[in-house]
Enzyme design. Structure first.
Site, PDB file in Angstrom:
ATOM      1  CG  ASP A 110      -1.889   1.104   1.202  1.00  0.00           C
ATOM      2  OD1 ASP A 110      -1.791   1.957   0.316  1.00  0.00           O
ATOM      3  OD2 ASP A 110      -2.764   1.144   2.074  1.00  0.00           O
ATOM      4  CG  ASP A 325      -3.408   5.043  -3.560  1.00  0.00           C
ATOM      5  OD1 ASP A 325      -2.558   4.142  -3.502  1.00  0.00           O
ATOM      6  OD2 ASP A 325      -4.333   5.160  -2.747  1.00  0.00           O
TER       7      ASP A 325
END
Ligand SMILES: *[C@@H]1O[C@H](CO)[C@@H](O)[C@H](O)[C@H]1NC(C)=O
Ligand SMILES: *[C@@H]1O[C@H](CO)[C@@H](O)[C@H](O)[C@H]1NC(C)=O
Ligand SMILES: *[C@@H]1O[C@H](CO)[C@@H](O)[C@H](O)[C@H]1NC(C)=O
Ligand SMILES: *[C@@H]1O[C@H](CO)[C@@H](O)[C@H](O)[C@H]1NC(C)=O
Ligand SMILES: *[C@@H]1O[C@H](CO)[C@@H](O)[C@H](O)[C@H]1NC(C)=O
Ligand SMILES: *[C@@H]1O[C@H](CO)[C@@H](O)[C@H](O)[C@H]1NC(C)=O
Ligand SMILES: *[C@@H]1O[C@H](CO)[C@@H](O)[C@H](O)[C@H]1NC(C)=O
Length: 498
Positions: A110, A325
């Site tokens: 992440d 992201d």
């Protein structure tokens, strides 16, 4: 193919709100306290595209996106905490070994959050089997000869604000990570040896290890708990200076640089830490003083035409530009961009009948090749960097229809309202380079099944790093075996048809 799960964006505001009676709030990222590893070299993490070849439902994907959004806000150095941005880290996961003897853990990578944690032995409702039947492992510090509890008197804990009153040398350093949808991970920090694959030659690695601090997750909720998509934990790859990447870099072993190439075609891909020298990519500067990887978007082009927007629309939302992201599945745009963009795209096919699926996706019936029938969308950024998104990237088949992957962040909940969040929808099949030395990020279209070149900072030599696709869990195989057995049974029991 195109849609992956979204990463969690974590909101500091939410974290604070959820400040637990039991646990200290810890905002820190994964802190890697690396012991000097004699040989230098760059680290490689095998990645696997979570949704490759899967038939997961969109709502599952979307739900995951929400969770991922939570994780993103977890960034510790975020001065603007509470403006929930949907930065998501990976919809892809990595395998890492932890402890002595080492056990394997599958963690979502992440880039939108900084804390790393794995499900821990105290966890009474943690999944044992997860995504694609992967066998999950609960981490037990007592089973590892190298595990140490992190005390709240340690600098690490003090830095993350964990050293509250009543703290003594034998008090653990607790954490709570709350994600945007209200799911969370709570636990305590431990320090243990993490094994990783160090690049040692062309397409070759050697196992290496370093001592790192990570969370022992005693309690997980929401999608982080038992679910078909569960993994062992989350590997935070945010840009905080306390992240694993930063710690590795500060020990002088790797450049503060990493790259991923998410293979939207074959699954898996490349994720490498270190000095990427090939391919060379053009970059755009990171906007300073943001907790995520934010860049300034300057224009949106559909086919040959630019959307007629004033420059201030790109500064809408948290006014910190667009967040890159890799953990988010889709791509979210503010209403002022989303509306004209989708209108323009749809103007290429005048007789489409639009339908809304699951209250979220704008879909239509279309049988031709989407790349022939629709325009590419080119996003422009500072420093003349562009990101071209093809129709096969932003349109995806779903329930016999074709749906639009672009999402309107104007209808998201407050923290995410009108933010620009660019997830895997636009990032897959590109090499994305995060250069924290130069505070820049860039990308180039790339074959994610091929390889890239990393430079070893110690020896100066350049090595190829290739793509991986971690094998799936055994539940798939069990199924296959079951069907084989059934087929065998039938062939034995049923009389041949004459
Ligand atoms: C870490 O690496 C060193 C050097 O390669 C090795 O001697 C040591 O046994 C490793 N430790 C663990 C826990 O694997
Ligand atoms: C914790 O440490 C203090 C002194 O450092 C000691 O008095 C106390 O007994 C310890 N508590 C436990 C549970 O070990
Ligand atoms: C991280 O940043 C904080 C404040 O921004 C600073 O005080 C600290 O020294 C930094 N740590 C490292 C390892 O650079
Ligand atoms: C991005 O845009 C903001 C607002 O216009 C500006 O202040 C900043 O200098 C731009 N570039 C970067 C890299 O921050
Ligand atoms: C662009 O928008 C502005 C104001 O919104 C308008 O005045 C102008 O005519 C538009 N340009 C084109 C080419 O449509
Ligand atoms: C999002 O953008 C739309 C269109 O500009 C606007 O109407 C709405 O108020 C914005 N929402 C927020 C929270 O800024
Ligand atoms: C991508 O690279 C792989 C491995 O080198 C190769 O087999 C494949 O043909 C390439 N794909 C394309 C579209 O070039």
């Amino acid at each position: 193919m195109i849609i992956r799960r979204a990463t969690s964006v974590k909101s500091r505001k939410m974290e604070l709100r959820s400040h637990s009676l039991l646990l200290l709030l810890s905002l820190f990222n994964f802190l890697a306290l690396n012991r000097a590893n004699e040989d230098g070299g760059a680290g490689v993490i095998k990645v696997n595209y979570k949704f490759a070849g899967s038939d997961a439902s969109l709502s599952a994907l979307r739900a995951h996106d929400d969770v991922r959004h939570l994780a993103i806000l977890a960034g510790v150095d975020l001065p603007l905490g509470g403006t929930g941005r949907p930065d998501a880290v990976g919809l892809y996961y990595a395998k890492i070994g932890i402890g002595m003897p080492s056990k394997d853990y599958y963690v979502q990578v992440d880039t939108g959050s900084d804390i790393t944690w794995v499900n821990c032995i105290q966890c009474h409702q943690c999944p044992r089997r997860g995504y694609h039947g992967i066998e999950l492992t609960l981490y037990n510090p007592r089973d590892s000869l190298t595990a140490k509890l992190v005390s709240c008197t340690q600098d690490f804990c003090k830095e993350i604000g964990g050293g509250l009153s009543g703290c003594t040398a034998n008090t653990s350093c607790l954490y709570t990570e709350v994600y945007g949808d209200g799911s969370y991970s709570m636990g305590y920090f431990v320090e243990d040896v993490v094994q990783y694959d160090r690049v040692s030659g062309d397409l070759q690695t050697k196992s290496a290890n370093g001592s790192v601090i990570f969370g022992c997750g005693a309690r997980q909720s929401g999608d982080l708990g038992p679910s078909d998509d569960a993994l062992d934990g989350i590997l935070g790859f945010g840009k905080s200076n306390s992240s694993m990447l930063s710690q590795l870099a500060s020990s002088g072993r790797v450049k503060k640089m990493f790259a991923h190439c998410l293979d939207g075609v074959n699954g898996g891909g490349i994720f490498a830490i270190g000095h990427v020298v090939q391919p060379q990519v053009n970059t755009t500067p990171l906007v300073p003083d943001t907790p995520h990887y934010n860049v300034n978007m300057t224009a949106v082009q559909v086919g040959h035409d630019f959307l007629n927007l004033t420059t201030d629309v790109y500064m809408i939302g948290d006014k910190k530009g667009a967040i890159i992201d890799s953990g988010t599945t889709l791509a979210y745009l503010p209403e002022v961009i989303y509306d004209p963009l989708v209108k323009k795209i749809l103007s290429w096919q005048l007789d489409l009948k639009l339908q809304t699926l699951h209250d979220q996706y704008t879909c239509f019936d279309y049988s031709g090749s989407v790349d022939d029938g629709f325009p590419p969308v080119t996003l422009h950024f500072e420093n003349l960097l562009t990101l071209k998104v093809y129709p096969h990237d932003y349109l995806f088949p779903f329930e016999d229809l074709i749906c639009i992957g672009w999402q309107n962040s104007g209808i998201e909940s407050q923290d995410k309202k009108n933010i620009t969040l660019l997830g895997d929808l636009v990032l897959s099949n590109k090499l994305v380079l995060y250069d924290l030395e130069k505070q820049a990020i860039g990308w180039t279209e790339y074959n994610c099944s091929s390889s890239i070149e990393l430079k070893d900072e110690i020896t100066g030599s350049v090595h190829l790093v290739g793509a991986h696709s971690l094998s799936r869990g055994c539940s798939v195989n069990v199924q296959a075996i079951f069907f084989l057995l059934m087929a065998l049974l039938y062939s034995l029991l049923l009389p041949p048809i004459l």
